[in-house]
Each structure stands twice: as C-alpha cells, then as structure tokens.
Design a protein around this motif. Structure first.
Motif, PDB file in Angstrom:
ATOM      1  N   ARG A 175      -1.168 -83.211  -4.450  1.00  0.00           N
ATOM      2  CA  ARG A 175       0.448 -83.605  -4.038  1.00  0.00           C
ATOM      3  C   ARG A 175       0.775 -84.650  -3.509  1.00  0.00           C
ATOM      4  O   ARG A 175       0.239 -85.390  -2.593  1.00  0.00           O
ATOM      5  N   LYS A 186       8.647 -84.315  -4.315  1.00  0.00           N
ATOM      6  CA  LYS A 186       7.292 -84.048  -4.431  1.00  0.00           C
ATOM      7  C   LYS A 186       6.746 -83.711  -5.910  1.00  0.00           C
ATOM      8  O   LYS A 186       7.458 -83.233  -6.815  1.00  0.00           O
ATOM      9  N   GLU A 188       3.193 -82.306  -7.984  1.00  0.00           N
ATOM     10  CA  GLU A 188       2.032 -81.522  -7.669  1.00  0.00           C
ATOM     11  C   GLU A 188       1.345 -81.376  -9.056  1.00  0.00           C
ATOM     12  O   GLU A 188       2.007 -81.027 -10.087  1.00  0.00           O
TER      13      GLU A 188
END
Lengths: 242, 242
Positions: A175, A186, A188
């Motif tokens: 992440r 973010k 991921e």
C-alpha cells in the motif's frame, strides 16, 4: 598558490561528496514511523521518449533484457534490476540485494510500515528515487520515477517490486499512501517481481500515477512523503474466509 | 410508402429515446449497496482545448461566469451549475437541485454509500457522467469527466461538489474508491462548493485523476464502478480528539 587553491577545491569536493552520502542515508523516526529521506538520481539510462528508446535498445541487446513472468520460471542468472543504470552485472536472485547495496548504494530499511520521503521533486525528468524495504522475511524495491510519457508533461510513477519470483510476489499486498492538506490518496496492489521489468510496469501504468499538480498538492517544500505498508495477502484471504 | 418509412423511423427514434431514458435511471442493489448506472453525455460545451476556450468565452460573458470561493460570500442568484450545457438559467442555491433534476434530468440518489457505475468509458472526450447524491441532509453533485488536457491523451477526472456554500462544504469529507483485480485506489478530500467552478477543480487537478490505462484496469466490460461515501469531517475530528 595554485597548488593550495587546487587542494582547497579538492577538500571542498570531498566534503560535498561526504554530505551527499550523508543526505542519502538520513533515516529518522516520526510519530512511531521510520522515515527515510531518499535523494533523487538523474537517470542516465532514460531519454524523454523512454519507452521506444529502451525497447529498441533492448531488442538490439545493448541493455540487459527485461525478463517477464512467463519467460522466467526457474531463473539461474538474472541481470541487475537497478533501474538507474544499464549495469552489465548478472547474478543469482539471492545476491541481487547485496549487489544493489554495494554497487548502487541503495539503502535498505527494516519495518512493517515506513515513510519514503522523496526530496527535490522539482528536478527535471527522467529522475528516479529508489529504496529497498526489508519486511516479512523478504526484500522489496520501491521505485518512484518522474518521467515524461508525453513530451512536456512529466508524471510520477510509484511501484513496489519483490526481490523474488512472481509466485512469491503473489503472496503480498503493498500500500502506498499520500496524505496532506485534508486530501488522501491510497494505492493498493500485489507487488510485481523484479524479474518483470520495472519499465513495463510503468509503461503499462499499473502503479500509483500522479500528475504534476497532484504531486504538488501532496508535496511539502519540494518533498513528497509516501507511507508504505506491506501485508501478506494469503493471511488476509483466510481472514476474509473466516 | 415514403410516409410509412418516415413514420417507422419516428417510432424507432421514440423507442430509442425511451430506452436511453430507461438506461439512465437504472438503479439496483448489489451486496447491500445502491448501484446507480450512469450513462455518458457528450458535452457540447467543451472543445478538446477546453480550458482556454471556456476561459475565453467566460471573459467575454458568453457562458455563465465561474464563482470562486472568495468572490461569493452571500449569493443571491447563482448560475446553473450543470457542467453539461451552457445553460442561461439563474436562481437561488436552494432551487439548484430542482433545476438540475427537471431541466437536465440528473438523477438523485439517497444513501450514505452508493456505487456510481459509469458506462461506455470508451466514448471519446469530452464526455461527462453526472449524478446527484443526497446524504446527511445535503445534496452533492458527482462529476466524472473524460477530457483531453493534452491532445491525444484523454484522462478521467472525478470530483464531488456540495450544492451549498464553501463554508458548508468544509464540514464534509468524500471518498471515491475503485476496486478491481487485486488493485484498489482511494481518493479522500473535502468537497468543493458548486459555487466554485467544476472546470477550475478539474484544471487544477485537485480531484481523482485516472489515465486511460488505469481506467481500463479498473473497468469491467467498458463500465467503471466508483464507490462513494460521504462523512461529516467535524464528527471525525472530534472523534480523533477523543
């Protein structure tokens, strides 16, 4: 007199070199997280029209060829994965970390969660910020690259690669997190193996991509802080099943 | 014979129009979340060199001017915020929602968390996908725009705006989330007020930005699902303080 001037110049150069070396290794702890200051390296390997140039050179066998998922199942010798230089080194996957540390002076950091602080974001493309991250018994390579995919419009690409096989890489999730000025971004994903070429990951756009304006919004005084966390995917999956 | 052919054509047109109308309003529930299918609208207002064109037109007073944070403190009459057309409508902030619903047929959805499913992502820029979201006693406008900031390189920009004043907007946080193929991308920010121009938010790049390759990675069969959640920032802050 000339001799003394030259000596003084040489000493100044040495101090500057020492300072640069020191800067590249600055690591400190902030709010319980390990912060690593990563200085940029102006890449000599890449021209602004990078993809075409690298692919052409690769086809001609000038640069070490990119090894892809399907092509390498049981690698014996792998080329240097350092995306900074077209390094002629070849070796086993197990000694890649020591080669990157010793020859290319890439730092290695321990810890489940670290902060990657890239300095001098204003420097012109192509520029790379690179660090190794040791976590969960494996080593990962974090690459932040400023590159002009479209001439005159530099973008930032950040990805994490496992120094291991693609099968091993499938067991992890990484992440990357940017957090500043009441904004949070973010990304991921499953890390790729370093046996796959970092250039192809970036040209596919399968990574965190920031245009200049977003990078500026998240930067503080020319530095970009990226929070990094790595988890084991299989543990997560079994937890989800439970 | 010609009369019958024309009649048949007209009936076909009506059926097509009815089908489009139906498609635009498709709302269903998946895994406890409200999913709203949003069809694209090819924007007539924007040329590929949008920013310059819009700014020039605005300066000449052809399009409704953009109202910025500093400029509007106590608005009496505001222009139509619908980014689709250069609509000559003006009215109070309280009647913007009914104008957008009635004149521009923009759907309004209720619920704390909804999924915005944008169809036909392959359509050429400039294209907009728009919906209103009613939540926490307020109405928000979600705009997804495909635009060519750099000629030949379309990008997707997604932002959420409060149909209210900038001071009211500061009380909220919105989150846009893409999740597919073991990849996840999240954007969190404070919504802007619709009194600020959606064009300036997008030209500043202060929103979720996707290049074509990332949009393809997150798309399924030409449709992009964006999870939307809105929270009250002040509650979050007081919780953090506790």
């Amino acid at each position: 007199m000339l001799f003394f001037t030259q000596c003084f110049g040489a000493v100044l150069d040495l101090i500057h070199l020492r300072f640069q070396h020191y800067k590249a290794k600055r690591v400190f702890s902030a709010a319980g997280q390990l912060v690593c200051v990563v200085n940029p390296t102006h890449s000599l390997k890449y021209a602004p029209t990078l993809c075409a140039a690298v692919q052409t050179s690769t086809e001609q066998g000038i640069l070490p060829p990119c090894h892809h998922h399907e092509a390498v199942h049981d690698p014996q010798l792998v080329p240097c994965m350092c995306p900074l230089f077209s390094c002629p080194w070849e070796g086993h996957l197990e000694v890649v970390v020591s080669h990157l540390r010793q020859t290319h002076h890439i730092n290695i950091l321990q810890g489940a969660e670290i902060v990657f602080l890239a300095t001098d974001m204003h420097l012109p493309a192509p520029t790379d910020w690179i660090i190794m991250h040791s976590c969960l018994g494996h080593q990962f390579l974090l690459v932040l690259r400023k590159q002009e995919k479209y001439e005159g419009h530099p973008q930032f690409f950040a990805t994490m690669m496992l120094i291991g096989t693609p099968t091993q890489a499938d067991n992890f999730t990484y992440r990357l997190e940017l957090n500043r000025n009441q904004r949070r971004l973010k990304w991921e994903a499953t890390p790729r193996s370093v046996l796959e070429c970092v250039d192809s990951v970036i040209s596919d756009g399968d990574c965190l991509v920031l245009n200049t304006s977003l990078a500026q919004l998240f930067s503080d005084n020319g530095s970009l802080a990226i929070g990094i966390a790595i988890t084991t995917s299989k543990v997560h999956n079994s937890e989800a099943e439970m």
